[in-house]
Design a protein around this motif. Sequence first.
Motif, short mmCIF file in Angstrom:
data_model
loop_
_atom_site.label_atom_id
_atom_site.label_comp_id
_atom_site.label_asym_id
_atom_site.label_seq_id
_atom_site.Cartn_x
_atom_site.Cartn_y
_atom_site.Cartn_z
N ALA A 23 0.88 -1.17 0.00
CA ALA A 23 0.00 0.00 0.00
C ALA A 23 0.92 1.21 0.00
N MET A 24 0.36 2.38 -0.07
CA MET A 24 1.18 3.59 -0.13
C MET A 24 2.11 3.67 1.08
N GLY A 25 3.41 3.48 0.83
CA GLY A 25 4.40 3.58 1.89
C GLY A 25 4.53 2.37 2.78
N VAL A 26 3.82 1.28 2.48
CA VAL A 26 3.88 0.05 3.29
C VAL A 26 4.56 -1.03 2.45
N PHE A 27 5.66 -1.56 2.96
CA PHE A 27 6.48 -2.50 2.21
C PHE A 27 6.58 -3.85 2.91
N SER A 28 6.68 -4.89 2.11
CA SER A 28 6.84 -6.27 2.59
C SER A 28 8.18 -6.80 2.08
N LEU A 57 21.87 3.76 15.47
CA LEU A 57 20.81 2.97 16.09
C LEU A 57 20.00 2.22 15.05
N PRO A 58 19.67 0.96 15.32
CA PRO A 58 18.84 0.19 14.39
C PRO A 58 17.38 0.60 14.49
N ARG A 59 16.59 0.18 13.51
CA ARG A 59 15.15 0.41 13.51
C ARG A 59 14.45 -0.86 13.95
N PRO A 60 13.57 -0.78 14.96
CA PRO A 60 12.82 -1.97 15.39
C PRO A 60 11.64 -2.21 14.45
N ILE A 61 11.54 -3.41 13.90
CA ILE A 61 10.45 -3.75 12.99
C ILE A 61 9.88 -5.11 13.38
N SER A 62 8.58 -5.18 13.55
CA SER A 62 7.93 -6.43 13.95
C SER A 62 8.08 -7.50 12.87
N ILE A 63 8.16 -8.73 13.31
CA ILE A 63 8.23 -9.87 12.40
C ILE A 63 6.80 -10.27 12.04
N TYR A 77 6.54 -3.17 6.97
CA TYR A 77 6.81 -1.93 7.68
C TYR A 77 6.32 -0.73 6.87
N ARG A 78 6.14 0.38 7.56
CA ARG A 78 5.74 1.63 6.91
C ARG A 78 6.95 2.56 6.87
N VAL A 79 7.14 3.22 5.76
CA VAL A 79 8.22 4.20 5.65
C VAL A 79 7.86 5.40 6.53
N ALA A 80 8.71 5.63 7.55
CA ALA A 80 8.42 6.68 8.52
C ALA A 80 9.57 7.67 8.67
N GLY A 81 10.71 7.38 8.07
CA GLY A 81 11.87 8.24 8.20
C GLY A 81 12.96 7.78 7.25
N GLU A 82 14.16 8.31 7.46
CA GLU A 82 15.26 8.03 6.54
C GLU A 82 15.68 6.56 6.56
N GLY A 83 15.65 5.95 7.74
CA GLY A 83 16.05 4.54 7.84
C GLY A 83 15.14 3.61 7.07
N THR A 84 13.84 3.71 7.34
CA THR A 84 12.89 2.83 6.63
C THR A 84 12.80 3.20 5.16
N ARG A 85 13.05 4.47 4.81
CA ARG A 85 13.09 4.84 3.39
C ARG A 85 14.25 4.12 2.70
N ILE A 121 -0.11 -0.30 11.09
CA ILE A 121 1.11 -1.12 10.97
C ILE A 121 1.22 -2.11 12.14
N GLY A 122 0.23 -2.11 13.04
CA GLY A 122 0.13 -3.15 14.06
C GLY A 122 -0.52 -4.41 13.54
N ILE A 123 -0.97 -4.41 12.28
CA ILE A 123 -1.58 -5.59 11.68
C ILE A 123 -0.56 -6.67 11.35
N PRO A 124 0.58 -6.35 10.72
CA PRO A 124 1.51 -7.40 10.27
C PRO A 124 1.96 -8.40 11.34
N PRO A 125 2.29 -7.99 12.58
CA PRO A 125 2.75 -8.99 13.54
C PRO A 125 1.69 -9.98 13.99
N LEU A 126 0.43 -9.74 13.63
CA LEU A 126 -0.63 -10.68 14.01
C LEU A 126 -0.75 -11.85 13.04
N LEU A 127 -0.09 -11.76 11.88
CA LEU A 127 -0.25 -12.83 10.89
C LEU A 127 0.33 -14.15 11.39
#
Length: 261
Positions: A23-28, A57-63, A77-85, A121-127
């Motif tokens: 989706a817009m800004g959401v990457f798998s 510092l690393p970026r925390p991303i749910s599995i 994850y959703r692009v929220a800053g320079e790291g996730t971009r 973005i709290g949806i992905p870790p529930l899969l």
Amino acid sequence: MENRTKHQKVKLAAEVLSQEELAMGVFSMWMDVGEMAGMVRPGQFLSVYTKDPSKLLPRPISISETDPKGGRLRIVYRVAGEGTREFSGYRAGDSVTVMGPLGNGFPLDSKKKAFLIGGGIGIPPLLQLARELECDRQIILGYRDELFMDGEFAPYGPVFVATEDGSAGTRGNVLDAVRENHLEAQIIYACGPVPMLRAIKAYAHEMNMECYLSLEERMACGIGACLACVCKSTEVDGHSHVHNKRICKDGPVFRAEEVEL
């Protein structure tokens, strides 16, 4: 909490296997992590490191899900800053340094009829949780607008959607969807923004339901040393000796009554 996750983690250079925009800004992103894939429990996260030496510092991303036999792991994850971009620009064959699995995940031993409630973005870790739970489960997903991943939950239980603009499913939030569809359960597993979790905690208390919340928070070290991601707790923490819990180390999953939101 019963069935808490084993505290074992590794740091490695993972190979990116694929990446797509859901989706817009959401990457798998799927990556090859070898034996780490077999260590993961639903609700845990990775620390993902950028290639920019100025960003220590690393970026925390749910599995989101794992494939232990194939040694593969997926993050959404959703692009929220320079790291996730930066991460969103990775392609198959690229290398990315990760550490994990980190944190405590959801308990899996309950046989009670369950709500799995995710927001944004709290949806992905529930899969992965939906895949591993053995109880009856109903999945309620809340979106601001554009949907993503909703079809991936369908094999594991009925899926109900809420959108703020009413473009799909119930107009409103996840609890509006619960009420509109007259849903009932005995236990809640939830992940999403704090306002949503606060409302779910109040709902669980009102309905006398067992409830587990996965908290989203900015983190620094990711291993509980720096106290940058604390939340208020009802009990005194044995590490800091105040009413705090470290989301990265003690969580990110807590029983609802453990934390103040």
